[in-house]
Design an enzyme around this catalytic site. Structure first.
Site: not given
Lengths: 147, 147
Positions: A55, A57, A85, A88
């Site tokens: 992801h 992040e 999410c 993260c």
């Protein structure tokens, strides 16, 4: 748009999200800022890397910590186009980042849907920054996927 | 100890955890098994890599997905010496891994302390496998840190 404002950095995160979209990745982008400087920028690469952990992040956290030479991001702010999410948010908690600024909420996978305080207690959260633009990019992407 | 049993693979994860300990890292190890073969093994490297995301599970997920050439770990089992944290449980959820087997519980940072179902609904969990050995390694490490 004032340089150094939340909108200023969110626009950079949006540019990252657009790079993801152009690669057929879920369009999420992130930048990390420390002392007025951007020290990391990243976009979602789960498809290109075949990696569910890639992801925006996660990559931004890894890059920022590498740049700073330590595993803590105190004094840093992450700007991310969509609400993080659980994974993260958990990573941001470990980093002890000072602030998380996000654009669009994620009512399905966002960490706030758990109702649990996942972030570090000293992390400040600001949400809804350029939410319309961040959300529009996601909607456009998933609409195209469905067609 | 039967080859292919939970204990068999947990012993491999413990060997990974011992590698972490020898590098002065929090001693957590993980292996991912698919079709009776170990396809990834990793240990915590947060200090060496200056990366708060470099938990054993995260690296094992990334390596296993890379090996399989896809971002889903359905059909795989991860063996990890200590209960995954929220970040790692979130990553395991994204991977849709079929089973998570862990050794020692983590009453401070384990994902079950949130009281929220973080893992994928189809992920099977088995815990307490070689819990004593996994826990002893952690206790020894933190005792040494405090001395």
């Amino acid at each position: 748009m004032e340089p150094g404002s939340d909108e200023y950095y969110m626009r950079m995160a949006l540019a990252e999200a657009e790079k993801a979209a152009s690669r057929d990745e879920v369009p999420v982008g992130a930048v990390v800022v420390a002392g007025g400087s951007v020290i990391a920028r990243a976009h979602n690469l789960t498809e290109a890397l075949n990696d569910p952990t890639a992801h925006a992040e996660m990559q931004a956290i890894t890059a920022a910590a590498s740049y700073l030479g330590g595993k803590y991001l105190t004094g840093c702010t992450i700007y991310v186009t969509v609400e993080p999410c659980v994974m993260c948010a958990g990573a941001l908690a470990w980093s002890q980042i000072s602030a998380v600024v996000y654009g669009a909420p994620d009512p399905k996978k966002g960490y706030t849907t758990t109702g649990v305080d996942i972030l570090h207690p000293r992390t400040e959260v600001r949400s809804g920054v350029m939410s319309e633009e961040c959300s529009a990019l996601m909607k456009k992407f998933f609409r195209k996927k469905r067609d």
